[in-house]
Design a protein around this motif. Sequence first.
Motif, PDB file in Angstrom:
ATOM      1  N   CYS A  95     -20.205  33.901  18.810  1.00 20.00           N
ATOM      2  CA  CYS A  95     -21.506  33.922  18.131  1.00 20.00           C
ATOM      3  C   CYS A  95     -22.656  33.710  19.108  1.00 20.00           C
ATOM      4  O   CYS A  95     -23.702  34.351  18.991  1.00 20.00           O
ATOM      5  CB  CYS A  95     -21.542  32.878  17.022  1.00 20.00           C
ATOM      6  N   GLU A  96     -22.465  32.844  20.081  1.00 20.00           N
ATOM      7  CA  GLU A  96     -23.506  32.635  21.090  1.00 20.00           C
ATOM      8  C   GLU A  96     -23.727  33.908  21.892  1.00 20.00           C
ATOM      9  O   GLU A  96     -24.857  34.281  22.183  1.00 20.00           O
ATOM     10  CB  GLU A  96     -23.107  31.492  22.018  1.00 20.00           C
ATOM     11  N   TYR A  97     -22.634  34.592  22.231  1.00 17.93           N
ATOM     12  CA  TYR A  97     -22.784  35.854  22.957  1.00 17.93           C
ATOM     13  C   TYR A  97     -23.531  36.887  22.098  1.00 17.93           C
ATOM     14  O   TYR A  97     -24.433  37.561  22.586  1.00 17.93           O
ATOM     15  CB  TYR A  97     -21.430  36.441  23.387  1.00 17.93           C
ATOM     16  N   LEU A  98     -23.163  37.024  20.823  1.00 26.59           N
ATOM     17  CA  LEU A  98     -23.818  38.005  19.963  1.00 26.59           C
ATOM     18  C   LEU A  98     -25.310  37.723  19.825  1.00 26.59           C
ATOM     19  O   LEU A  98     -26.098  38.653  19.628  1.00 26.59           O
ATOM     20  CB  LEU A  98     -23.147  38.037  18.585  1.00 26.59           C
ATOM     21  N   GLU A  99     -25.698  36.478  19.956  1.00 28.65           N
ATOM     22  CA  GLU A  99     -27.107  36.121  19.871  1.00 28.65           C
ATOM     23  C   GLU A  99     -27.845  36.422  21.170  1.00 28.65           C
ATOM     24  O   GLU A  99     -28.938  36.973  21.160  1.00 28.65           O
ATOM     25  CB  GLU A  99     -27.233  34.636  19.538  1.00 28.65           C
ATOM     26  N   LYS A 100     -27.226  36.108  22.318  1.00 29.32           N
ATOM     27  CA  LYS A 100     -27.911  36.230  23.609  1.00 29.32           C
ATOM     28  C   LYS A 100     -27.627  37.534  24.351  1.00 29.32           C
ATOM     29  O   LYS A 100     -28.436  37.966  25.165  1.00 29.32           O
ATOM     30  CB  LYS A 100     -27.537  35.049  24.501  1.00 29.32           C
ATOM     31  N   ARG A 101     -26.443  38.118  24.152  1.00 30.08           N
ATOM     32  CA  ARG A 101     -26.032  39.339  24.865  1.00 30.08           C
ATOM     33  C   ARG A 101     -26.250  39.180  26.371  1.00 30.08           C
ATOM     34  O   ARG A 101     -26.970  39.943  26.998  1.00 30.08           O
ATOM     35  CB  ARG A 101     -26.796  40.551  24.363  1.00 30.08           C
ATOM     36  N   ASN A 102     -25.584  38.198  26.963  1.00 30.63           N
ATOM     37  CA  ASN A 102     -25.880  37.817  28.329  1.00 30.63           C
ATOM     38  C   ASN A 102     -24.798  38.137  29.364  1.00 30.63           C
ATOM     39  O   ASN A 102     -24.767  37.509  30.407  1.00 30.63           O
ATOM     40  CB  ASN A 102     -26.204  36.321  28.376  1.00 30.63           C
ATOM     41  N   HIS A 103     -23.937  39.094  29.091  1.00 28.45           N
ATOM     42  CA  HIS A 103     -22.964  39.493  30.116  1.00 28.45           C
ATOM     43  C   HIS A 103     -22.917  41.013  30.210  1.00 28.45           C
ATOM     44  O   HIS A 103     -22.605  41.687  29.223  1.00 28.45           O
ATOM     45  CB  HIS A 103     -21.573  38.950  29.794  1.00 28.45           C
ATOM     46  N   PRO A 104     -23.201  41.595  31.378  1.00 28.27           N
ATOM     47  CA  PRO A 104     -23.300  43.057  31.501  1.00 28.27           C
ATOM     48  C   PRO A 104     -22.024  43.810  31.117  1.00 28.27           C
ATOM     49  O   PRO A 104     -22.094  44.819  30.419  1.00 28.27           O
ATOM     50  CB  PRO A 104     -23.638  43.285  32.974  1.00 28.27           C
ATOM     51  N   PHE A 105     -20.857  43.354  31.575  1.00 27.76           N
ATOM     52  CA  PHE A 105     -19.609  44.063  31.256  1.00 27.76           C
ATOM     53  C   PHE A 105     -19.327  44.029  29.758  1.00 27.76           C
ATOM     54  O   PHE A 105     -19.006  45.049  29.150  1.00 27.76           O
ATOM     55  CB  PHE A 105     -18.436  43.459  32.034  1.00 27.76           C
ATOM     56  N   VAL A 106     -19.477  42.864  29.148  1.00 28.59           N
ATOM     57  CA  VAL A 106     -19.240  42.744  27.710  1.00 28.59           C
ATOM     58  C   VAL A 106     -20.267  43.582  26.949  1.00 28.59           C
ATOM     59  O   VAL A 106     -19.940  44.227  25.946  1.00 28.59           O
ATOM     60  CB  VAL A 106     -19.274  41.264  27.267  1.00 28.59           C
ATOM     61  N   ASN A 107     -21.509  43.620  27.431  1.00 26.74           N
ATOM     62  CA  ASN A 107     -22.541  44.454  26.802  1.00 26.74           C
ATOM     63  C   ASN A 107     -22.138  45.924  26.794  1.00 26.74           C
ATOM     64  O   ASN A 107     -22.300  46.615  25.792  1.00 26.74           O
ATOM     65  CB  ASN A 107     -23.876  44.313  27.529  1.00 26.74           C
ATOM     66  N   ILE A 108     -21.627  46.403  27.921  1.00 30.18           N
ATOM     67  CA  ILE A 108     -21.223  47.812  28.011  1.00 30.18           C
ATOM     68  C   ILE A 108     -20.132  48.109  26.993  1.00 30.18           C
ATOM     69  O   ILE A 108     -20.197  49.113  26.275  1.00 30.18           O
ATOM     70  CB  ILE A 108     -20.743  48.150  29.444  1.00 30.18           C
ATOM     71  N   ARG A 121     -23.921  40.428  14.166  1.00 32.93           N
ATOM     72  CA  ARG A 121     -24.297  39.061  14.523  1.00 32.93           C
ATOM     73  C   ARG A 121     -23.522  38.104  13.631  1.00 32.93           C
ATOM     74  O   ARG A 121     -22.828  38.505  12.709  1.00 32.93           O
ATOM     75  CB  ARG A 121     -25.799  38.855  14.391  1.00 32.93           C
ATOM     76  N   CYS A 122     -23.666  36.838  13.903  1.00 28.41           N
ATOM     77  CA  CYS A 122     -22.970  35.828  13.117  1.00 28.41           C
ATOM     78  C   CYS A 122     -23.803  35.450  11.897  1.00 28.41           C
ATOM     79  O   CYS A 122     -25.019  35.555  11.947  1.00 28.41           O
ATOM     80  CB  CYS A 122     -22.695  34.599  13.973  1.00 28.41           C
ATOM     81  N   PRO A 123     -23.205  35.044  10.831  1.00 31.57           N
ATOM     82  CA  PRO A 123     -21.766  34.882  10.655  1.00 31.57           C
ATOM     83  C   PRO A 123     -21.066  36.234  10.554  1.00 31.57           C
ATOM     84  O   PRO A 123     -21.597  37.184   9.971  1.00 31.57           O
ATOM     85  CB  PRO A 123     -21.644  34.097   9.348  1.00 31.57           C
ATOM     86  N   LEU A 124     -19.885  36.307  11.136  1.00 28.70           N
ATOM     87  CA  LEU A 124     -19.108  37.539  11.112  1.00 28.70           C
ATOM     88  C   LEU A 124     -18.518  37.752   9.717  1.00 28.70           C
ATOM     89  O   LEU A 124     -18.209  36.788   9.014  1.00 28.70           O
ATOM     90  CB  LEU A 124     -17.982  37.471  12.147  1.00 28.70           C
TER      91      LEU A 124
END
Length: 176
Positions: A95-108, A121-124
């Motif tokens: 959920c923190e990642y879905l909010e911030k989108r802070n990793h390039p590989f995961v973003n791709i 986004r959360c809640p899923l």
Amino acid sequence: MAILGRLLLCFALWHILQVCRVSKFTNVECFNIDESFTNFTLCRLYAVKRDVVEMSLRVNIFRWPKRPVSMRLQLLKKASGYKPFLYNVCQSDVCEYLEKRNHPFVNIILNSFANRTNVVRCPLPREIILEHFRFPVKVLDLMPLPSGDYALFSTFSFEGKERALVKVYFSITEYR
């Protein structure tokens, strides 16, 4: 006229030397490690055309934990078995990642199927759906990979235990 001829020759050489890539899914495996947590109701590939394969997944989450769910994405390349290749990313809170989108590989990876899933986004949602997803060829422009067989393993865990695992296998072939 000579300049136009040179431009046409350069364009023709560029077109001849351009590398074309064929990329497609070869297999997908889904595992309910903890059957009280998730159940995959659909996990399969569909051959649409000779070089086009679509992937569809459906997973029901029975009880969403109050603590964060972590996700690990591993990119592997086949070389006498599948070996780690470039990326082994662990996000401690989905959920923190879905909010911030802070990793390039995961973003791709996640942006490539954003329009084919209900995970925004959360809640899923209780049922996570990915439907008719084709291999994202444009991803190869952002993350050029050499020819070969690859795997992307996604592991979801909470409270220190793995709960679900999705293994996606794909191949990349270059030709001129």
